[in-house]
Scaffold this active site. Structure first.
Site, PDB file in Angstrom:
ATOM      1  N   SER A 124       0.834  -1.204   0.000  1.00 30.99           N
ATOM      2  CA  SER A 124       0.000   0.000   0.000  1.00 30.99           C
ATOM      3  C   SER A 124       0.866   1.251   0.000  1.00 30.99           C
ATOM      4  CB  SER A 124      -0.866  -0.034   1.261  1.00 30.99           C
ATOM      5  OG  SER A 124      -1.437   1.229   1.504  1.00 30.99           O
ATOM      6  N   TYR A 149      -2.032  -1.515  10.836  1.00 30.68           N
ATOM      7  CA  TYR A 149      -2.284  -1.981   9.464  1.00 30.68           C
ATOM      8  C   TYR A 149      -1.106  -1.608   8.564  1.00 30.68           C
ATOM      9  CZ  TYR A 149      -3.692  -1.397   4.620  1.00 30.68           C
ATOM     10  OH  TYR A 149      -3.696  -1.411   3.257  1.00 30.68           O
ATOM     11  N   LYS A 153       2.008  -3.898   6.490  1.00 31.26           N
ATOM     12  CA  LYS A 153       2.404  -3.804   5.074  1.00 31.26           C
ATOM     13  C   LYS A 153       3.916  -3.589   4.980  1.00 31.26           C
ATOM     14  CE  LYS A 153      -1.539  -4.553   3.192  1.00 31.26           C
ATOM     15  NZ  LYS A 153      -1.764  -5.870   2.582  1.00 31.26           N
TER      16      LYS A 153
END
Ligand code: UD1
Length: 337
Positions: A124, A149, A153
């Site tokens: 991302s 989150y 990544k």
């Protein structure tokens, strides 16, 4: 080629699966249905008139994942989507995110690395944090993660890179998505958040349909031309196509380094207010809005420099913002029927 798609019934995974089947790949979907439903499998079959192989497995179940690979010992490549992705939830429940997103990846790598099965990883643009320079190139430094989150990544990228460096012949591509929006052109699959949508377009279409109160605009006091945040919105069909191009690059062993990183975006920045106006123009439907304060953790602006994927892999977007928004609305209407 036989391709394993983890999270293949999710938002992006289902669109990629559809394209893979249309390009005559054999697809194995692994999904634990934690954020999707089996009806997506039927929709994929309706669109493609093909039947992917599906197993309900959570990647954290190492034995089940190993057994799947034992049953399919001819998997040529893996596209890994299966992960939790709600930023606010990750702040409230970090361990849920670290367990699921990291353990799942480790279990997968345990099987892929020794067999040198190439991996396409869904990362991302969140890894760039608040950008120092725009548009954002792949050389932009990775900043401290703003949420668990985002941390998963970043860690995922690092773990994969370490494995590629350690095991000669194991290759991976890390795709840094900007903001995927919209739905399949058939309107049979799309984004289907459970509960109150957290992302802009899923909330916007539900507000336009009268299912939610006014769309809250999170801040109009940012130093941007109209005061709202700027993002790079990419049609999910274009994003899915980027996966097909990258998978071919991996399977044809065209990599020049063991790990390659590509931004995937439209390369254009649009503000939240511009998106609302574009939606209204594209669909003729007005969106009730309410300007509220800034959302914690939001970055000011993020849009991609896509030169690398454009020139090295020959991929480019085909769809406009308006087409993406129209497809999101068509999908919302179909869901309501
Ligand atoms: C962020 C990450 C993205 C990640 C995603 C996961 C960045 C730049 N992007 O997306 O990589 O995959 O989280 O969820 O870090 N907005 C409103 N009202 C709403 C919802 C959103 O005004 O009800 C605004 C937000 O303030 C933001 C824009 O719309 O400016 C897009 O928000 P959203 O769709 O949630 O995505 P990001 O936060 O950009």
């Amino acid at each position: 080629m036989k391709v394993l798609v983890t999270g293949g019934l999710g938002y992006i995974g289902s669109h990629v699966t559809t394209l893979l089947l249309e390009r005559n790949h054999e697809v194995i979907i692994l999904d634990d249905l934690s954020n999707t439903s089996l009806s997506v499998l039927n929709s994929i079959e309706n669109i493609t008139q093909k039947k992917p192989f599906y197993e309900q497995i959570n990647l954290c179940d190492a034995a089940a994942v190993k057994a799947l690979f034992d049953r399919h010992n001819d998997v040529a490549g893996v596209i890994h989507f299966a992960a939790h992705k709600a930023v606010a939830e990750s702040v409230a429940q970090p361990l849920k995110y670290y367990h699921n997103n990291i353990e799942g990846l480790l279990n997968l790598l345990d099987l892929l690395v020794p067999k040198k099965i190439p991996l396409l990883f869904s990362s991302s643009c969140t890894v760039y944090g608040n950008a120092d320079e725009l548009p954002i190139t792949e050389h932009h430094p990775v900043k401290a993660a703003a949420s668990p989150y985002g941390a998963t990544k970043q860690m995922g990228e690092q773990i994969i890179t370490d494995c590629c460096n350690a095991q000669a012949g194991f290759h991976a591509i890390l795709l840094r998505y900007f903001n995927p929006i919209g739905a399949h052109t058939s309107a049979q699959i799309g984004e289907a958040p459970q509960g109150v949508p957290q992302n802009l377009i899923p909330y916007l279409v539900e507000a336009a349909a009268g299912k939610r109160p006014a769309l809250q605009i999170f801040g109009t006091d940012y130093p941007t031309p109209d005061g709202s945040c700027i993002r790079d919105y990419i049609h999910v069909m274009d994003l899915a196509d980027a996966h097909i191009v990258c998978l071919a690059h991996l399977l044809e062993k065209k990599q020049t380094s063991p790990t390659e990183i590509y931004n995937v975006g439209s390369g254009k920045g649009h503000s939240v207010l511009e998106v609302v106006t574009a939606f209204e123009k594209a669909t003729g439907i007005s969106v009730p809005t309410k300007i509220v304060g800034r959302r914690k953790g939001d970055v000011l602006q993020a849009y991609a420099d896509t030169t690398k994927i454009n020139t090295q892999l020959g991929w480019k977007t085909k769809y406009s913002l308006e087409e993406a928004l129209r497809s999101a609305w068509a999908w919302e209407q179909r869901r309501n029927n």
